[in-house]
Design a protein around this motif. Structure first.
Motif, mmCIF file in Angstrom:
data_model
loop_
_atom_site.group_PDB
_atom_site.id
_atom_site.type_symbol
_atom_site.label_atom_id
_atom_site.label_comp_id
_atom_site.label_asym_id
_atom_site.label_seq_id
_atom_site.Cartn_x
_atom_site.Cartn_y
_atom_site.Cartn_z
ATOM 1 N N GLN A 20 0.826 -1.206 0.000
ATOM 2 C CA GLN A 20 0.000 0.000 0.000
ATOM 3 C C GLN A 20 0.862 1.258 0.000
ATOM 4 O O GLN A 20 0.589 2.207 -0.738
ATOM 5 C CB GLN A 20 -0.938 0.004 1.211
ATOM 6 N N GLU A 23 2.317 1.774 -3.405
ATOM 7 C CA GLU A 23 1.306 2.238 -4.360
ATOM 8 C C GLU A 23 1.028 3.734 -4.187
ATOM 9 O O GLU A 23 0.926 4.465 -5.174
ATOM 10 C CB GLU A 23 0.017 1.432 -4.201
ATOM 11 N N VAL A 27 1.821 6.505 -7.149
ATOM 12 C CA VAL A 27 0.808 7.415 -7.708
ATOM 13 C C VAL A 27 1.237 8.870 -7.517
ATOM 14 O O VAL A 27 1.149 9.677 -8.447
ATOM 15 C CB VAL A 27 -0.581 7.158 -7.079
ATOM 16 N N SER A 75 -7.298 2.999 1.842
ATOM 17 C CA SER A 75 -8.582 2.671 1.225
ATOM 18 C C SER A 75 -9.224 3.907 0.599
ATOM 19 O O SER A 75 -9.716 3.872 -0.532
ATOM 20 C CB SER A 75 -9.515 2.050 2.262
ATOM 21 N N TYR A 78 -7.150 4.946 -2.439
ATOM 22 C CA TYR A 78 -7.427 4.059 -3.570
ATOM 23 C C TYR A 78 -8.735 4.463 -4.258
ATOM 24 O O TYR A 78 -8.786 4.557 -5.486
ATOM 25 C CB TYR A 78 -7.496 2.609 -3.086
ATOM 26 N N ASP A 79 -9.769 4.711 -3.457
ATOM 27 C CA ASP A 79 -11.054 5.128 -4.027
ATOM 28 C C ASP A 79 -10.909 6.434 -4.813
ATOM 29 O O ASP A 79 -11.487 6.589 -5.895
ATOM 30 C CB ASP A 79 -12.112 5.302 -2.938
ATOM 31 N N VAL A 81 -8.227 7.583 -6.302
ATOM 32 C CA VAL A 81 -7.498 7.313 -7.546
ATOM 33 C C VAL A 81 -8.439 6.686 -8.566
ATOM 34 O O VAL A 81 -8.483 7.100 -9.727
ATOM 35 C CB VAL A 81 -6.277 6.403 -7.285
ATOM 36 N N GLU A 82 -9.219 5.711 -8.153
ATOM 37 C CA GLU A 82 -10.147 5.026 -9.057
ATOM 38 C C GLU A 82 -11.204 5.971 -9.621
ATOM 39 O O GLU A 82 -11.638 5.805 -10.757
ATOM 40 C CB GLU A 82 -10.831 3.859 -8.338
ATOM 41 N N ASN A 83 -11.602 6.958 -8.822
ATOM 42 C CA ASN A 83 -12.632 7.919 -9.250
ATOM 43 C C ASN A 83 -12.037 9.188 -9.861
ATOM 44 O O ASN A 83 -12.764 10.153 -10.101
ATOM 45 C CB ASN A 83 -13.532 8.279 -8.062
ATOM 46 N N ASP A 84 -10.718 9.181 -10.076
ATOM 47 C CA ASP A 84 -10.000 10.325 -10.640
ATOM 48 C C ASP A 84 -10.275 11.596 -9.829
ATOM 49 O O ASP A 84 -10.547 12.665 -10.381
ATOM 50 C CB ASP A 84 -10.375 10.525 -12.114
ATOM 51 N N GLU A 85 -10.207 11.456 -8.505
ATOM 52 C CA GLU A 85 -10.455 12.575 -7.592
ATOM 53 C C GLU A 85 -9.275 12.809 -6.661
ATOM 54 O O GLU A 85 -9.445 13.293 -5.536
ATOM 55 C CB GLU A 85 -11.715 12.302 -6.767
#
Length: 96
Positions: A20, A23, A27, A75, A78-79, A81-85
């Motif tokens: 983690q 990562e 990023v 967590s 990660y969310d 990054v996934e939502n481009d926020e």
């Protein structure tokens, strides 16, 4: 320079925590976001500081802050990054 601070542990037996942390760093580096490492493994005081700042007495790294504002844990990162926020998550832009 941004005020992003990343609480990490350079000495962790947990593969999940090491992954983690890597990562988050990957990023931030890719997005060219400057950050400061705070290694909790060098001092029990830093671990207590991290937990106090998160408001969670059992918080584990990585924990992410911008200046005095708590952004979240892996967590939540990660969310974002996934939502481009990620900019919003890191509080890099106050207004859009």
């Amino acid at each position: 320079m941004s005020g992003v601070q990343l609480y990490i542990s350079s000495v962790s037996a947990s593969r999940e925590i090491r992954s983690q942390q890597s990562e988050v760093e990957r990023v931030l580096d890719i997005k060219k976001i400057k950050y400061k490492w705070i290694d909790i493994s060098v001092s029990e005081t830093l671990l207590e500081e991290m937990r106090g700042r998160t408001g969670n007495p059992t918080a584990l790294p990585p924990q992410i802050f911008n200046e005095d504002s708590y952004c979240g844990d892996y967590s939540q990162f990660y969310d974002a990054v996934e939502n481009d926020e990620i900019d919003h998550f890191l509080k890099l832009r106050e207004t859009e």
